[in-house]
Scaffold this active site. Sequence first.
Site, PDB file in Angstrom:
ATOM      1  N   GLU A  49      36.428  36.543  38.423  1.00  0.00           N
ATOM      2  CA  GLU A  49      35.934  37.821  38.916  1.00  0.00           C
ATOM      3  C   GLU A  49      34.778  38.270  38.016  1.00  0.00           C
ATOM      4  O   GLU A  49      34.940  38.369  36.803  1.00  0.00           O
ATOM      5  CB  GLU A  49      37.061  38.850  38.910  1.00  0.00           C
ATOM      6  N   ASP A  60      37.082  51.690  36.053  1.00  0.00           N
ATOM      7  CA  ASP A  60      37.095  50.902  34.827  1.00  0.00           C
ATOM      8  C   ASP A  60      37.449  51.747  33.613  1.00  0.00           C
ATOM      9  O   ASP A  60      37.012  52.889  33.480  1.00  0.00           O
ATOM     10  CB  ASP A  60      35.736  50.245  34.604  1.00  0.00           C
TER      11      ASP A  60
END
Length: 266
Positions: A49, A60
């Site tokens: 990824e 995030d």
Amino acid sequence: MNSVSHCFESLRAKNQCALIPFITAGDPDLQTTALALRLLDRSGADLIELGVPYSDPLADGPVIQAAATRALAKGTRWEQVLEMLAGTVPALRAPIVLFTYYNPILNLGTEKFLQKVAGAGVRGLVVPDLPLEEADALLQQADSVGIEVTLLVAPTSPKERIEAIARQSRGFIYLVSVTGVTGMRSLVQSRVQDILAQMRQITDKPIGVGFGISDPQQARQVKDWGADAVIVGSAFVKRLAEGPPAEGLEAIGQFCHSLKAALTTP
């Protein structure tokens, strides 16, 4: 290179759990990213990824946010990431799954974005801020160019929503192990085991678990709970960022080997 689906089919036939490392493109630079992709591919990654740096990465945690900030400060841009991938992907065995937020896709235009990404060799796509209710157009257009869009299931998702996401998700289903952002945790929440069992009653599609997995023991635990894939991000990003690039590359190679060993040891 295999598609995401074919990769999972091959692993299931061998009763193996996929390892999916995550790194951020352009941190510390795109040359190192290209080397890291090749290294992870040789070190046991089944899929990789790759996060595209974005100025407002809502999903995030601090480690990956900092990596995106560094990459953007270095001038990393979409076109450069795709150019790097086009030159790197042909040497890889592991399919590349691109992690990006939806705004860059809208800015470029969905059709143009998908054509460029497919042309660079990307086989999968994760868009964490794309809600299920607005995913149809992207899913259909992505199907037409051979890109599998994987949708996310939150640990708080009710059964009806999990069923709807499972029907639409391509390649695999991304189960977020925590309520919150990415980042390393000392423990994987035990409710992940219950959610995996619930999802198994709903779908036979592969299920990958991510957010919060930071060491081989946790990876093995998630595998033993029934996951088809273990996704590890912040722990890779942190290691790659520590010290000179050569040291960071050596660190993620060793870490990748240790995770793969934990997932394959009887």
